[in-house]
Write an enzyme that holds these catalytic residues in place. Structure first.
Site, PDB file in Angstrom:
ATOM      1  N   ARG A 111     -12.791  -1.430   1.306  1.00  0.00           N
ATOM      2  CA  ARG A 111     -11.395  -1.064   1.521  1.00  0.00           C
ATOM      3  C   ARG A 111     -10.923  -0.281   0.302  1.00  0.00           C
ATOM      4  NH1 ARG A 111     -10.042  -2.616  -2.769  1.00  0.00           N
ATOM      5  NH2 ARG A 111      -7.886  -2.322  -2.168  1.00  0.00           N
ATOM      6  N   GLY A 112      -9.667   0.222   0.419  1.00  0.00           N
ATOM      7  CA  GLY A 112      -9.165   1.123  -0.614  1.00  0.00           C
ATOM      8  C   GLY A 112      -9.482   2.542  -0.142  1.00  0.00           C
ATOM      9  N   ALA A 113      -8.481   3.417  -0.204  1.00  0.00           N
ATOM     10  CA  ALA A 113      -8.605   4.720   0.456  1.00  0.00           C
ATOM     11  C   ALA A 113      -9.874   5.506   0.084  1.00  0.00           C
ATOM     12  CB  ALA A 113      -7.335   5.538   0.198  1.00  0.00           C
ATOM     13  N   ARG A 128      -9.336   2.336  10.930  1.00  0.00           N
ATOM     14  CA  ARG A 128      -8.041   2.075  10.268  1.00  0.00           C
ATOM     15  C   ARG A 128      -7.208   3.369  10.306  1.00  0.00           C
ATOM     16  NH1 ARG A 128      -8.163  -1.133   4.746  1.00  0.00           N
ATOM     17  NH2 ARG A 128      -6.091  -1.705   5.504  1.00  0.00           N
ATOM     18  N   GLN A 161      -5.439  -8.758  -2.417  1.00  0.00           N
ATOM     19  CA  GLN A 161      -6.321  -7.813  -3.122  1.00  0.00           C
ATOM     20  C   GLN A 161      -6.072  -7.836  -4.634  1.00  0.00           C
ATOM     21  OE1 GLN A 161      -4.603  -7.108  -0.354  1.00  0.00           O
ATOM     22  NE2 GLN A 161      -5.634  -5.614   0.936  1.00  0.00           N
ATOM     23  N   ASP A 204      -2.474   5.414  -0.202  1.00  0.00           N
ATOM     24  CA  ASP A 204      -3.375   5.600   0.940  1.00  0.00           C
ATOM     25  C   ASP A 204      -3.172   6.952   1.604  1.00  0.00           C
ATOM     26  OD1 ASP A 204      -3.162   2.552   0.579  1.00  0.00           O
ATOM     27  OD2 ASP A 204      -4.962   2.922   1.768  1.00  0.00           O
ATOM     28  N   ASN A 247       1.428   3.173   0.499  1.00  0.00           N
ATOM     29  CA  ASN A 247       0.495   2.319  -0.237  1.00  0.00           C
ATOM     30  C   ASN A 247       0.702   0.885   0.249  1.00  0.00           C
ATOM     31  OD1 ASN A 247      -1.576   1.981  -2.266  1.00  0.00           O
ATOM     32  ND2 ASN A 247      -0.050   0.884  -3.474  1.00  0.00           N
ATOM     33  N   LYS A 248      -0.086  -0.014  -0.283  1.00  0.00           N
ATOM     34  CA  LYS A 248      -0.071  -1.412   0.162  1.00  0.00           C
ATOM     35  C   LYS A 248       1.354  -1.966   0.233  1.00  0.00           C
ATOM     36  CE  LYS A 248      -2.799  -3.326   1.285  1.00  0.00           C
ATOM     37  NZ  LYS A 248      -3.102  -3.413   2.732  1.00  0.00           N
TER      38      LYS A 248
HETATM   39  O1  MRU Z   1      -5.671  -2.522   2.870  1.00  0.00           O
HETATM   40  P1  MRU Z   1      -6.384  -1.986   1.657  1.00  0.00           P
HETATM   41  O2  MRU Z   1      -6.907  -3.043   0.764  1.00  0.00           O
HETATM   42  O3  MRU Z   1      -7.430  -0.956   2.036  1.00  0.00           O
HETATM   43  O4  MRU Z   1      -5.240  -1.212   0.878  1.00  0.00           O
HETATM   44  C1  MRU Z   1      -5.570  -0.585  -0.333  1.00  0.00           C
HETATM   45  C2  MRU Z   1      -4.428   0.020  -1.013  1.00  0.00           C
HETATM   46  O5  MRU Z   1      -3.301  -0.005  -0.539  1.00  0.00           O
HETATM   47  C3  MRU Z   1      -4.716   0.745  -2.296  1.00  0.00           C
HETATM   48  O6  MRU Z   1      -3.642   0.637  -3.175  1.00  0.00           O
HETATM   49  C4  MRU Z   1      -4.950   2.212  -1.983  1.00  0.00           C
HETATM   50  O7  MRU Z   1      -5.914   2.374  -0.994  1.00  0.00           O
HETATM   51  C5  MRU Z   1      -5.308   2.978  -3.181  1.00  0.00           C
HETATM   52  S1  MRU Z   1      -7.025   2.856  -3.524  1.00  0.00           S
HETATM   53  C6  MRU Z   1      -7.417   3.639  -4.952  1.00  0.00           C
END
Ligand code: MRU
Length: 351
Positions: free
Chosen positions: A51-53, A94, A200, A241, A251-252
Site C-alpha cells: 500500500r501507499g501510492a 483501488r 498505518q 495519493d 491523502n489518508k
Molecule cells: O490506504 P493506504 O495505506 O494505501 O494510504 C496511504 C496513504 O494515504 C499515504 O499517505 C500516501 O499513499 C502517500 S505514500 C508515499
C-alpha cells in the site's frame, strides 16, 4: 529481518515473481510474499499487503510484467490483448492513488512501440517495470533532499499515515527528508499519528522510523491538536495519493483535519509527493474518487471483540481531500511547488 535491508517492492526475474513485504503482518512479522498470479496480485493491493501510492504503482507495474511473461502467447497481438485485460483488472483494485493508473498506463504504452514477437515485448515490459522501481528510489531521494531544506535541528515534525519507505520502494516521500536528516546527524522529534482505522502510523511509520534509529513518538489521531497547542510541532509533512492540478491533495483520512489545525496554530503544512502522484488531468479535488472501505475496519478490526453496537451505521472513507489553500508547499523531486499551484505545478512538470 531488518526492513531497511529490503526494498518494499522487488522484481524477482529469476522466479518471475512480484515480491513484496506483507504489510498486514507488520510490525510483528517481516514476511516476504512472492506473487505470480493475477488474483493474488490484485488481492495484495486491495487488502493493503502492499500500500501507499508509489508502492502500489510499482507493484502493479511489476505484477503486469510478471503476468505478461507467464502468459506464453502465440503472437505480439495476443500478448497485447492479455496485458490490456490484466491491466484493467489490476486497476480496479483501488480507486484513489493515481500512481496505480499512472504505472499501468506507462506499462501499456510500452506496447505501442510494436514488436515482432511476444518475447521481445515481454522483455520490454520487464525493463519498464525495473525502470519504474529504479526511478522511484531516485525520485524519493530527491524529494528528501528538497524537503531537508525545510528542516532544522531540534524541530518537531508531525506525519500522518505511512508515507514512508513502506509506501514507496525506498526512503518514502514524507519520511525521505527525515531519513536524510538522520543520515546527516540532524536531530528531529518526529510525531507519528496512529491513523485510525488501519493504523498505518502505528504499525508502519512508528516501526520503520524507530528501526532506523529516529526519535519517534506515537500518538492517537485525536492528540494532534494538543501536540500543536503545546508547541511540540514545528512542521507537518504528509504524503498524498492524488494531487489535482490546483493543488488539492487526497491523502489518508485525517490529513484534512491536520491541515485545518496547522492553519489555526500557524504551523507550516507540507505535502511530499512524486510527480507520478500529481494528476494534472484532474482539475480539482472534487473530481477525486475517495475509496470507501468496509465498516468492519472501524467496528471490529484489531479488537478481541466488536467495539460498536450491532447494526450501527459506519462511515469509512479511506481518504480525504485537503484544499490547496491549506497547503504551504508541495515537496516534489523537481523542487517545492508553492501557491499558485496551478502555475507552479505546471511549470515544474515541464522541467
Ligand atoms: O490506504 P493506504 O495505506 O494505501 O494510504 C496511504 C496513504 O494515504 C499515504 O499517505 C500516501 O499513499 C502517500 S505514500 C508515499
Amino acid at each position: 529481518m531488518d526492513i531497511h535491508d529490503i526494498d518494499t517492492v522487488l522484481y524477482d526475474r529469476a522466479g518471475d515473481a512480484l515480491v513484496i513485504i506483507d504489510q498486514t503482518l507488520l510490525p510483528g512479522e517481516v514476511r516476504l510474499l512472492s506473487l505470480t498470479d493475477r488474483d493474488s496480485i490484485y488481492e495484495a493491493i486491495r487488502s493493503l499487503r502492499v500500500r501507499g501510492a508509489p508502492a502500489i504503482g510499482a507493484a502493479a507495474a511489476v505484477g503486469l510484467a510478471v503476468l505478461a511473461s507467464r502468459r506464453a502467447p502465440a503472437s505480439f497481438e495476443e500478448l497485447r490483448e492479455g496485458v490490456k485485460e490484466d491491466s484493467a483488472f489490476l486497476a480496479s483494485a483501488r480507486p484513489t492513488a493515481v500512481n496505480l493508473f499512472w504505472a499501468l498506463a506507462r506499462m501499456e504504452k510500452v506496447l505501442d512501440r510494436g514488436y515482432g514477437s511476444a518475447e521481445e515485448a515481454v522483455e520490454s515490459l520487464r525493463r519498464e517495470a525495473e525502470a519504474i522501481i529504479a526511478e522511484d528510489i531516485e525520485t524519493c531521494r530527491r524529494i528528501g533532499e528538497n524537503g531537508l531544506a525545510l528542516l532544522r535541528d531540534g524541530m518537531g515534525v508531525l506525519t500522518h499515515c505511512n508515507a514512508g519507505k513502506l509506501a514507496t520502494v525506498r526512503y518514502g516521500t514524507a519520511t525521505a527528508p527525515m531519513y536524510l536528516a538522520l543520515e546527516r546527524g540532524m536531530k528531529l522529534r518526529i510525531y507519528a499519528d496512529e491513523t485510525r482505522p488501519l493504523l498505518q502510523g502505528a504499525r508502519l511509520t512508528a516501526y520503520e522510523l524507530s528501526a532506523a534509529g529516529a526519535d519517534v513518538t506515537l500518538q492517537c489521531d485525536d492528540m494532534a491538536a494538543s501536540a500543536m497547542a503545546e508547541g511540540l510541532i514545528d512542521i507537518v509533512i504528509t504524503g498524498a495519493d492524488r494531487i489535482a492540478a490546483n493543488g488539492d491533495a487526497a491523502n489518508k483520512i485525517g490529513t484534512l483535519g491536520l491541515a485545518v489545525l496547522a492553519k489555526h496554530y500557524g504551523i507550516p503544512f507540507y505535502i511530499a509527493a512524486p510527480f507520478s502522484t500529481i494528476d494534472l488531468s484532474t482539475p480539482d479535488g472534487s473530481a477525486i474518487v475517495v475509496e470507501q472501505r468496509d465498516g468492519s475496519e472501524v467496528t471490529d478490526l484489531w479488537y478481541a471483540r466488536r467495539m460498536a453496537p450491532e447494526g450501527i451505521k459506519v462511515r469509512n472513507p479511506a481518504f480525504d481531500v485537503t484544499d490547496h489553500s491549506l497547503i504551504t508547499g508541495i515537496i516534489t523531486e523537481k523542487g517545492i511547488a508553492r501557491p499558485d499551484y496551478k502555475a507552479s505545478l505546471r511549470t515544474l512538470s515541464e522541467e
